[in-house]
Design an enzyme around this catalytic site. Structure first.
Site, PDB file in Angstrom:
ATOM      1  N   ARG A 317       7.835  -2.800   7.505  1.00 57.03           N
ATOM      2  CA  ARG A 317       7.859  -2.557   6.065  1.00 57.03           C
ATOM      3  C   ARG A 317       9.284  -2.552   5.519  1.00 57.03           C
ATOM      4  NH1 ARG A 317       4.117  -0.302   1.862  1.00 57.03           N
ATOM      5  NH2 ARG A 317       2.418  -0.482   3.349  1.00 57.03           N
ATOM      6  N   GLU A 720       4.993   6.949  -3.302  1.00 59.21           N
ATOM      7  CA  GLU A 720       6.217   6.521  -2.632  1.00 59.21           C
ATOM      8  C   GLU A 720       7.249   5.815  -3.516  1.00 59.21           C
ATOM      9  OE1 GLU A 720       4.967   5.454   1.866  1.00 59.21           O
ATOM     10  OE2 GLU A 720       3.818   4.409   0.322  1.00 59.21           O
TER      11      GLU A 720
END
Length: 773
Positions: A317, A720
């Site tokens: 990621r 997030e």
């Protein structure tokens, strides 16, 4: 899929807000302990890497209140809690320890204090081996990897780099971060009959805890029930790290046939559990004199710890977000998930994405300084397009790009250009205090990149009195997930929120749940609850049809009433009649995210359902004599689609920014030469204080935005993405530091940008030197 756009957005108060203030919210440590409850504690290694020559636990056994010792032989199943199935993370180390603080035994006593004191009495001899606690040491020792690396590429980087008129190479050091949840790890296991065990676990992933406990006890998964009403914070630190404590409690409970609780103190919690990954990013970039990037070649090396844990997907990621909001015509990105003799690093809010974003922003910043341009101008020339220049390094098309509008609006509303000019003038006449300002964007992909995790379930019961019981697979850690899902259910039946009872997450109610992570909690569980409501409404429409003599009758729910044909009944009366007619009033909802796929071998796919966007302007002030600094003002414009709860979403944005600011400025992890973590308490590890919150803190939602994808009410994830808005603080600090040398040199600040790093960078620039600090 949701089609009804008539619902009004309501900012419901968090369902536990009053309980939090009054101290009446029940956490696991508040559960009344049954008679006979005993307490476990872990014995931790005091060697970073070595063979266990001998382990004398006689003093531990003789200690006051001790009931038994736990070791590998007490685990009837495999001695492993690896979440990836690599068999590389033992519950208790056996012949070799691989980090300072690794569990090597457990002790169970009548009280927690007795267990804690007894665990310190072990006498262990080690044959020490060479250890590597940081990335440079790991690379020097050969660069052993804990898992398979990833490469993303598009275009011919070598050709594009050679053709580029301008080049620069650089390196950025990005520090890690401890989760520092208010409620530490805790597990409470109560043995049942046969193989059964009930485990209360402070975890973001009850189903994984269930699996790990069953694995360790060598029983079927259906023998283990995991429950959780709420956590006192998680931030990713309770996604896999809860496994250790749940397994130890369950093993002890089944061995002793008594309830067992385990709760480490803050120091041991920080020493024995994983953190955000540190990274060193090396990059080569080719660009034009306009600032437009033509080619990028970068390697992301991460401190992963002694085992894989989630380092594979975390480092993946990081690469997924190494573009942030920018289009790279030719790009090659590689990960290096390095093994180190430290605790295995793990999930943390953003899951590698923040480190990728920081690298992208540093590259933009370096180009801006090299060309003597405002970094915002360089950002704009590199933004993803809408109809072209819209393919990511992993070959997904960015089809929902709104970053241009977000940045344009924030630039105006924050008065960025005027303030930047004023700061430059201020710095000319202020010899000690220097200021800086930065505007940085965020584009963050939403979905688990492990496609199978993008599913959720919910269980909805309607009782005869019209009250509704709601259960879903998500976990509440303070983020407001439960009240959002409850509001969805309440609105479907046009009821007040107090008609909905939110119950504890439990693996015997909703099975096979995914972790509450990846900012997907509301997306997945909200849609699963909606599906359950639709099933119930369909049955109730058929029942209404029976009443009026039709096969099915359209039913309208309004202000607690049920309206159909010429009937207008209170909801409770209608439900009572449905029960008497033997209508099933319980439904199990389910949802899976559509249109996502990912081929890791090829490094191509559509791993994300959509992107969330945002931008932040931060203004800071530093003292060039001490390095002390403060954030003066922050302006944020963030995209949450059509918000499910604006006030809770704003709270998430504010909290995410402050947590990101702490990661990037004050939270420093320090290991000594022996490999021991020295920053393992509030006295040595500095999270932001209330006094560190910006004096002026403006947060606005992009009210015009709605998710083009078919998410719950066209909302977007908010957990997030806001953390990465704090990148603007680092950019502002860089500008303030660079002012001592008339902005001619990029300071290349490493993070966290502590006062010491600021002071060293100022001194070096004042002396005409340049390096990363």
């Amino acid at each position: 899929m949701e089609k009804n756009n008539s619902f009004k957005t309501v900012s419901d108060i968090h369902d536990s807000a009053k309980k939090h203030v009054l101290g009446s919210a029940i956490y696991i440590d508040d559960i009344v302990e049954p008679v006979g409850t005993c307490h476990a504690y872990l014995g931790l290694s005091e060697c970073a890497h070595g063979h266990i020559k001998s382990m004398d636990l006689s003093e531990v056994e003789k200690a006051n209140g001790v009931i038994c010792i736990l070791g590998p032989n007490d685990i009837t199943g495999p001695n492993d809690i690896s979440p990836t199935g690599l068999n590389d993370e033992p519950v208790f180390a056996t012949k070799r320890v691989e980090f300072f603080g690794q569990p090597i035994f457990g002790v169970v006593a009548k009280t927690r204090d007795q267990a804690r004191r007894a665990a310190r009495l072990a006498k262990v001899e080690y044959e020490t081996l060479p250890h590597a606690t940081n990335i440079e040491q790991a690379q020097k020792n050969g660069g052993e990897l804990v898992t398979k690396p990833l490469t993303l590429k598009r275009g011919d980087v070598a050709v594009a780099m050679k053709a580029a008129p301008l080049h620069l190479s650089g390196k950025m050091e990005i520090g890690g971060q401890d989760h520092f949840y208010l409620e530490g790890h805790i597990a409470f296991a109560i043995p049942g009959e046969d193989d059964d065990v009930l485990v209360y676990s402070s975890t973001q992933h009850p189903s994984e805890v269930q699996h790990m406990v069953a694995h360790a006890l060598n029983v079927k998964t259906n023998a283990v029930t995991v429950k959780l009403r709420r956590m006192g914070g998680g931030f990713g630190g309770k996604e896999t790290q809860s496994n250790l404590f749940a397994v130890v409690a369950a093993v002890a409970a089944k061995k002793l046939k008594r309830p067992v609780k385990i709760r480490p103190d803050r120091d041991d919690d920080m020493i024995a559990t994983g953190k955000r990954h540190d990274f060193i990013v090396d990059y080569d970039v080719g660009f034009e004199k306009t600032g437009k990037i033509l080619a990028l070649d970068a390697n992301f090396a991460a401190r992963c710890g002694f085992s894989a844990d989630l380092s594979g997907p975390v480092t993946d990621r990081a690469l997924f977000h190494a573009d942030n909001a920018y289009f790279y015509p030719a790009v090659k990105l590689q990960s290096s998930p390095l093994k180190t003799n430290t605790v295995s690093n793990t999930a943390f809010r953003g899951f590698g994405g923040p480190q990728g974003v920081m690298a992208a922003e540093r590259i933009i910043e370096e180009i801006a300084y090299a060309l003597d341009m405002d970094p915002l101008a360089v950002r704009r020339v590199n933004f993803y397009g809408t109809d072209e220049n819209n393919i990511t390094p992993y070959h997904q098309q960015v089809s929902d790009n709104i970053i241009h509008r977000i940045v344009d609006e924030l630039e105006i509303s924050s008065d960025y250009q005027k303030r930047r000019r004023e700061i430059i003038e201020f710095n000319k006449t202020s010899p000690v205090k220097k200021r800086g300002i930065g505007l940085t964007p965020v584009k963050f992909g939403i979905s688990f990149t492990a496609t199978w995790y993008n599913q959720a379930g919910a269980l909805i019961h309607i009782y005869q009195d019209g009250s509704i019981h709601l259960n879903h697979g998500g976990t509440e850690m303070g983020q407001g997930l439960n009240v959002k899902v409850a509001r969805i259910v309440a609105d479907e039946f046009a009821l007040n929120l107090d008609a909905i009872k939110i119950s504890a997450t439990a693996t015997d109610k909703v099975p096979n749940t995914s972790a509450t992570a990846a900012s997907s909690g509301s997306d997945l569980n909200g849609m699963a609850a909606l599906d359950g409501c639709k099933q119930l409404k369909k049955r109730l429409e058929k029942f209404a049809g029976n009443i009026v003599g039709k096969k099915s009758q359209k039913v309208k729910y309004k202000s607690g009433k049920v309206i159909f044909g010429d009937q207008k009944l209170p909801f409770a009366d209608f439900i009572k009649r449905a029960y008497m007619a033997r209508v099933q009033l319980s439904a199990a909802g389910f949802y899976k995210t559509p249109n996502i796929h990912w081929d890791r071998e090829k490094g191509q796919g559509n791993p994300f359902f959509y992107f969330a966007y945002g931008a932040c302007v931060s203004e800071v002030e530093i003292d060039v004599l001490t390095g002390e600094n403060r954030v003066i003002q922050v302006d944020i414009l963030h995209d949450v689609g059509r918000s499910l709860n604006p006030e809770i979403d704003k709270g998430q944005i504010e909290g995410g920014f402050v947590q990101g600011m702490g990661w990037l400025t004050s939270e420093e992890l320090v290991w000594d030469d022996k490999g021991e973590l020295k920053s393992h308490a509030p006295s040595t590890y500095k999270i932001p204080l209330v006094s560190d919150v910006p004096e002026i803190f403006n947060v606005e939602l992009a009210q015009w935005s709605k998710n083009p994808e078919r998410t719950i009410r066209r909302s977007k994830a908010v957990g997030e993405p806001p953390l990465m808005l704090a990148a603007a603080v680092v950019e502002a600090l860089s500008m303030a530091v660079a002012s001592v040398a008339n902005y001619k040199t990029c300071p290349k600040l490493a993070t966290p940008v502590t006062p010491e790093r600021v002071l060293l960078a100022v001194e070096k620039l004042a002396d005409g030197e340049s390096d990363q600090w």
